[in-house]
Design a protein around this motif. Structure first.
Motif, PDB file in Angstrom:
ATOM      1  N   ILE A  15      40.229 -42.610 -34.166  1.00 48.07           N
ATOM      2  CA  ILE A  15      41.359 -41.730 -33.890  1.00 48.07           C
ATOM      3  C   ILE A  15      42.524 -42.622 -33.499  1.00 48.07           C
ATOM      4  N   ASN A  16      43.548 -42.620 -34.354  1.00 48.18           N
ATOM      5  CA  ASN A  16      44.727 -43.444 -34.120  1.00 48.18           C
ATOM      6  C   ASN A  16      45.868 -42.674 -33.480  1.00 48.18           C
ATOM      7  N   SER A  17      45.900 -41.362 -33.704  1.00 46.05           N
ATOM      8  CA  SER A  17      46.994 -40.584 -33.134  1.00 46.05           C
ATOM      9  C   SER A  17      46.569 -39.139 -32.900  1.00 46.05           C
ATOM     10  N   LEU A  18      47.179 -38.566 -31.869  1.00 42.51           N
ATOM     11  CA  LEU A  18      47.007 -37.153 -31.543  1.00 42.51           C
ATOM     12  C   LEU A  18      48.389 -36.533 -31.444  1.00 42.51           C
ATOM     13  N   PHE A  19      48.521 -35.286 -31.850  1.00 43.27           N
ATOM     14  CA  PHE A  19      49.783 -34.573 -31.715  1.00 43.27           C
ATOM     15  C   PHE A  19      49.594 -33.467 -30.697  1.00 43.27           C
ATOM     16  N   ILE A  20      50.286 -33.582 -29.579  1.00 42.99           N
ATOM     17  CA  ILE A  20      50.227 -32.550 -28.548  1.00 42.99           C
ATOM     18  C   ILE A  20      51.290 -31.514 -28.890  1.00 42.99           C
ATOM     19  N   SER A  21      50.837 -30.353 -29.307  1.00 40.68           N
ATOM     20  CA  SER A  21      51.766 -29.312 -29.742  1.00 40.68           C
ATOM     21  C   SER A  21      52.273 -28.462 -28.584  1.00 40.68           C
ATOM     22  N   THR A  22      51.497 -28.380 -27.518  1.00 42.51           N
ATOM     23  CA  THR A  22      51.896 -27.560 -26.377  1.00 42.51           C
ATOM     24  C   THR A  22      51.393 -28.188 -25.095  1.00 42.51           C
ATOM     25  N   SER A  23      52.265 -28.245 -24.127  1.00 41.66           N
ATOM     26  CA  SER A  23      51.843 -28.592 -22.767  1.00 41.66           C
ATOM     27  C   SER A  23      52.343 -27.456 -21.879  1.00 41.66           C
ATOM     28  N   THR A  24      53.491 -27.619 -21.252  1.00 44.92           N
ATOM     29  CA  THR A  24      54.050 -26.529 -20.458  1.00 44.92           C
ATOM     30  C   THR A  24      55.082 -25.732 -21.249  1.00 44.92           C
ATOM     31  N   ASN A  25      55.350 -26.145 -22.490  1.00 44.06           N
ATOM     32  CA  ASN A  25      56.302 -25.431 -23.322  1.00 44.06           C
ATOM     33  C   ASN A  25      55.618 -24.253 -24.026  1.00 44.06           C
ATOM     34  N   GLY A  26      56.373 -23.491 -24.777  1.00 39.39           N
ATOM     35  CA  GLY A  26      55.814 -22.354 -25.493  1.00 39.39           C
ATOM     36  C   GLY A  26      55.814 -21.102 -24.637  1.00 39.39           C
ATOM     37  N   VAL A  27      55.238 -20.062 -25.179  1.00 37.02           N
ATOM     38  CA  VAL A  27      55.199 -18.780 -24.484  1.00 37.02           C
ATOM     39  C   VAL A  27      53.806 -18.588 -23.906  1.00 37.02           C
ATOM     40  N   HIS A  28      53.720 -18.608 -22.587  1.00 35.51           N
ATOM     41  CA  HIS A  28      52.443 -18.439 -21.904  1.00 35.51           C
ATOM     42  C   HIS A  28      52.634 -17.535 -20.698  1.00 35.51           C
ATOM     43  N   ASP A  29      51.587 -16.843 -20.351  1.00 35.81           N
ATOM     44  CA  ASP A  29      51.581 -16.040 -19.131  1.00 35.81           C
ATOM     45  C   ASP A  29      51.883 -16.947 -17.945  1.00 35.81           C
ATOM     46  N   ILE A  30      52.552 -16.427 -16.952  1.00 37.85           N
ATOM     47  CA  ILE A  30      52.919 -17.211 -15.771  1.00 37.85           C
ATOM     48  C   ILE A  30      51.700 -17.805 -15.066  1.00 37.85           C
ATOM     49  N   ASN A  31      50.543 -17.163 -15.207  1.00 35.91           N
ATOM     50  CA  ASN A  31      49.318 -17.641 -14.567  1.00 35.91           C
ATOM     51  C   ASN A  31      48.456 -18.514 -15.479  1.00 35.91           C
ATOM     52  N   SER A  32      48.950 -18.814 -16.689  1.00 36.64           N
ATOM     53  CA  SER A  32      48.141 -19.624 -17.602  1.00 36.64           C
ATOM     54  C   SER A  32      48.058 -21.058 -17.110  1.00 36.64           C
ATOM     55  N   ASN A  33      47.045 -21.758 -17.579  1.00 42.93           N
ATOM     56  CA  ASN A  33      46.902 -23.165 -17.226  1.00 42.93           C
ATOM     57  C   ASN A  33      48.021 -24.009 -17.818  1.00 42.93           C
ATOM     58  N   HIS A  34      48.621 -23.562 -18.934  1.00 45.37           N
ATOM     59  CA  HIS A  34      49.782 -24.269 -19.480  1.00 45.37           C
ATOM     60  C   HIS A  34      50.948 -24.161 -18.498  1.00 45.37           C
ATOM     61  N   SER A  35      51.224 -22.950 -18.036  1.00 45.99           N
ATOM     62  CA  SER A  35      52.327 -22.753 -17.095  1.00 45.99           C
ATOM     63  C   SER A  35      52.104 -23.506 -15.797  1.00 45.99           C
ATOM     64  N   ARG A  36      50.854 -23.651 -15.413  1.00 50.42           N
ATOM     65  CA  ARG A  36      50.512 -24.372 -14.183  1.00 50.42           C
ATOM     66  C   ARG A  36      50.546 -25.890 -14.368  1.00 50.42           C
ATOM     67  N   GLY A  37      50.708 -26.346 -15.619  1.00 49.58           N
ATOM     68  CA  GLY A  37      50.808 -27.777 -15.882  1.00 49.58           C
ATOM     69  C   GLY A  37      49.486 -28.509 -15.940  1.00 49.58           C
ATOM     70  N   ILE A  38      48.392 -27.778 -16.207  1.00 54.16           N
ATOM     71  CA  ILE A  38      47.079 -28.435 -16.245  1.00 54.16           C
ATOM     72  C   ILE A  38      46.358 -28.233 -17.573  1.00 54.16           C
ATOM     73  N   ALA A  39      47.114 -27.856 -18.625  1.00 60.95           N
ATOM     74  CA  ALA A  39      46.507 -27.640 -19.945  1.00 60.95           C
ATOM     75  C   ALA A  39      47.416 -28.190 -21.031  1.00 60.95           C
ATOM     76  N   LEU A  40      46.807 -28.553 -22.145  1.00 59.65           N
ATOM     77  CA  LEU A  40      47.583 -28.916 -23.320  1.00 59.65           C
ATOM     78  C   LEU A  40      46.787 -28.589 -24.573  1.00 59.65           C
ATOM     79  N   ASP A  41      47.520 -28.511 -25.680  1.00 61.56           N
ATOM     80  CA  ASP A  41      46.932 -28.229 -26.988  1.00 61.56           C
ATOM     81  C   ASP A  41      47.197 -29.398 -27.921  1.00 61.56           C
ATOM     82  N   ILE A  42      46.170 -29.784 -28.663  1.00 65.91           N
ATOM     83  CA  ILE A  42      46.268 -30.839 -29.674  1.00 65.91           C
ATOM     84  C   ILE A  42      46.071 -30.172 -31.031  1.00 65.91           C
ATOM     85  N   SER A  43      47.050 -30.312 -31.922  1.00 69.18           N
ATOM     86  CA  SER A  43      46.953 -29.634 -33.222  1.00 69.18           C
ATOM     87  C   SER A  43      46.758 -30.575 -34.407  1.00 69.18           C
TER      88      SER A  43
END
Length: 95
Positions: free
Chosen positions: A7-35
């Motif tokens: 694995i040479n590269s990963l693309f993080i498509s979402t961290s705290t950006n995007g549309v998430h519920d205020i209580n989501s782990n993304h909004s809390r800054g402890i989640a990310l998505d790799i696409s």
């Protein structure tokens, strides 16, 4: 990762950006998505050895909370039913 997986590269498509519920782990800054792995979109690749290996490597972290992806979906190390995640790996940590 297994020796034959690179694995040479990963693309993080979402961290705290995007549309998430205020209580989501993304909004809390402890989640990310790799696409993308090695510049290949997961939605186009299907389940690859790289996806399986990355998800398994994430699963081995001591503080992993959610590991939802094309290969499997676990929460706190146990199988979990949640829709979606064919096009990305979502993971979050326990604080």
């Amino acid at each position: 990762l297994p020796l034959n997986i690179t694995i040479n590269s990963l693309f993080i498509s979402t961290s705290t950006n995007g549309v998430h519920d205020i209580n989501s782990n993304h909004s809390r800054g402890i989640a990310l998505d790799i696409s993308r792995i090695n510049e290949v979109k997961m939605i186009n690749s299907g389940i690859t050895p790289e996806i399986v290996s990355l998800q398994q490597s994430l699963e081995n972290l001591s503080n992993i909370r959610e590991n939802f992806g094309p290969s499997f979906k676990h929460k706190n190390g146990l199988p979990w039913t949640v829709p979606g995640h064919q096009d990305h790996i979502h993971f979050s940590i326990n604080l």
